[in-house]
Design a protein around this motif. Structure first.
Motif, PDB file in Angstrom:
ATOM      1  N   PHE A   1       0.856  -1.175   0.000  1.00  0.00           N
ATOM      2  CA  PHE A   1       0.000   0.000   0.000  1.00  0.00           C
ATOM      3  C   PHE A   1       0.893   1.226   0.000  1.00  0.00           C
ATOM      4  N   TRP A   2       0.608   2.174  -0.856  1.00  0.00           N
ATOM      5  CA  TRP A   2       1.376   3.407  -0.958  1.00  0.00           C
ATOM      6  C   TRP A   2       0.429   4.587  -0.846  1.00  0.00           C
ATOM      7  N   PHE A   3       0.942   5.680  -0.336  1.00  0.00           N
ATOM      8  CA  PHE A   3       0.206   6.936  -0.373  1.00  0.00           C
ATOM      9  C   PHE A   3       1.204   8.040  -0.662  1.00  0.00           C
ATOM     10  N   PHE A   4       0.706   9.120  -1.205  1.00  0.00           N
ATOM     11  CA  PHE A   4       1.543  10.263  -1.558  1.00  0.00           C
ATOM     12  C   PHE A   4       1.177  11.418  -0.642  1.00  0.00           C
ATOM     13  N   LEU A   5       2.168  11.971  -0.010  1.00  0.00           N
ATOM     14  CA  LEU A   5       1.970  13.040   0.941  1.00  0.00           C
ATOM     15  C   LEU A   5       2.909  14.181   0.591  1.00  0.00           C
ATOM     16  N   GLY A   6       2.381  15.379   0.521  1.00  0.00           N
ATOM     17  CA  GLY A   6       3.214  16.537   0.224  1.00  0.00           C
ATOM     18  C   GLY A   6       2.365  17.780   0.131  1.00  0.00           C
ATOM     19  N   PRO A   7       3.027  18.929   0.038  1.00  0.00           N
ATOM     20  CA  PRO A   7       2.290  20.186  -0.032  1.00  0.00           C
ATOM     21  C   PRO A   7       1.574  20.352  -1.377  1.00  0.00           C
ATOM     22  N   ASN A   8       0.642  21.283  -1.415  1.00  0.00           N
ATOM     23  CA  ASN A   8      -0.043  21.602  -2.668  1.00  0.00           C
ATOM     24  C   ASN A   8       0.992  21.980  -3.725  1.00  0.00           C
ATOM     25  N   GLY A   9       0.768  21.476  -4.928  1.00  0.00           N
ATOM     26  CA  GLY A   9       1.652  21.812  -6.030  1.00  0.00           C
ATOM     27  C   GLY A   9       2.919  20.983  -6.112  1.00  0.00           C
ATOM     28  N   SER A  10       3.014  19.915  -5.335  1.00  0.00           N
ATOM     29  CA  SER A  10       4.244  19.115  -5.347  1.00  0.00           C
ATOM     30  C   SER A  10       4.235  17.994  -6.390  1.00  0.00           C
ATOM     31  N   GLY A  11       3.120  17.793  -7.097  1.00  0.00           N
ATOM     32  CA  GLY A  11       3.080  16.824  -8.189  1.00  0.00           C
ATOM     33  C   GLY A  11       2.405  15.505  -7.875  1.00  0.00           C
ATOM     34  N   LYS A  12       1.749  15.400  -6.747  1.00  0.00           N
ATOM     35  CA  LYS A  12       1.096  14.137  -6.358  1.00  0.00           C
ATOM     36  C   LYS A  12       0.026  13.735  -7.377  1.00  0.00           C
ATOM     37  N   SER A  13      -0.902  14.614  -7.621  1.00  0.00           N
ATOM     38  CA  SER A  13      -1.999  14.304  -8.553  1.00  0.00           C
ATOM     39  C   SER A  13      -1.483  14.151  -9.972  1.00  0.00           C
ATOM     40  N   THR A  14      -0.505  14.941 -10.350  1.00  0.00           N
ATOM     41  CA  THR A  14       0.061  14.854 -11.696  1.00  0.00           C
ATOM     42  C   THR A  14       0.705  13.489 -11.914  1.00  0.00           C
ATOM     43  N   LEU A  15       1.427  12.997 -10.924  1.00  0.00           N
ATOM     44  CA  LEU A  15       2.048  11.674 -11.041  1.00  0.00           C
ATOM     45  C   LEU A  15       0.986  10.591 -11.191  1.00  0.00           C
ATOM     46  N   LEU A  16      -0.041  10.628 -10.368  1.00  0.00           N
ATOM     47  CA  LEU A  16      -1.100   9.620 -10.463  1.00  0.00           C
ATOM     48  C   LEU A  16      -1.841   9.708 -11.791  1.00  0.00           C
ATOM     49  N   ARG A  17      -2.114  10.917 -12.267  1.00  0.00           N
ATOM     50  CA  ARG A  17      -2.780  11.070 -13.561  1.00  0.00           C
ATOM     51  C   ARG A  17      -1.901  10.560 -14.698  1.00  0.00           C
ATOM     52  N   ALA A  18      -0.590  10.762 -14.608  1.00  0.00           N
ATOM     53  CA  ALA A  18       0.324  10.258 -15.635  1.00  0.00           C
ATOM     54  C   ALA A  18       0.345   8.736 -15.628  1.00  0.00           C
ATOM     55  N   ILE A  19       0.397   8.129 -14.463  1.00  0.00           N
ATOM     56  CA  ILE A  19       0.395   6.667 -14.356  1.00  0.00           C
ATOM     57  C   ILE A  19      -0.890   6.092 -14.943  1.00  0.00           C
ATOM     58  N   LEU A  20      -2.015   6.737 -14.649  1.00  0.00           N
ATOM     59  CA  LEU A  20      -3.318   6.250 -15.125  1.00  0.00           C
ATOM     60  C   LEU A  20      -3.579   6.601 -16.582  1.00  0.00           C
ATOM     61  N   GLY A  21      -2.768   7.496 -17.151  1.00  0.00           N
ATOM     62  CA  GLY A  21      -2.950   7.883 -18.548  1.00  0.00           C
ATOM     63  C   GLY A  21      -4.094   8.840 -18.775  1.00  0.00           C
ATOM     64  N   THR A  22      -4.426   9.634 -17.785  1.00  0.00           N
ATOM     65  CA  THR A  22      -5.554  10.552 -17.932  1.00  0.00           C
ATOM     66  C   THR A  22      -5.136  12.003 -18.168  1.00  0.00           C
ATOM     67  N   LEU A  23      -3.860  12.244 -18.402  1.00  0.00           N
ATOM     68  CA  LEU A  23      -3.430  13.617 -18.709  1.00  0.00           C
ATOM     69  C   LEU A  23      -3.874  13.971 -20.123  1.00  0.00           C
TER      70      LEU A  23
END
Length: 70
Positions: free
Chosen positions: A47-69
């Motif tokens: 199990f993994w989770f991504f933790l970081g401040p706003n604008g650090s790329g968490k959602s962008t990384l997940l969207r890239a992995i899922l191919g939804t960019l």
């Protein structure tokens, strides 16, 4: 952006251990780099989770992995 489902295993890990491998992911918009040299290996049952401040790329990384960019 280089996201793939197979790749070299972590040292000491069996080759079939990883279910998701991201090697050296790099992503940018115009002249701004938002992800740079991201490496990630997730094994079956982990199990993994991504933790970081706003604008650090968490959602962008997940969207890239899922191919939804766009």
């Amino acid at each position: 952006m280089n996201a793939q489902l197979t790749g070299p295993p972590l040292p000491g890990a069996p080759p079939d251990d990883a279910v998701l491998v991201v090697d050296g992911a790099r992503l940018g918009y115009s002249d701004r780099v938002v992800l740079d040299r991201v490496d990630l290996r997730i094994a079956e049952g982990e199990f993994w989770f991504f933790l970081g401040p706003n604008g650090s790329g968490k959602s962008t990384l997940l969207r890239a992995i899922l191919g939804t960019l766009p």
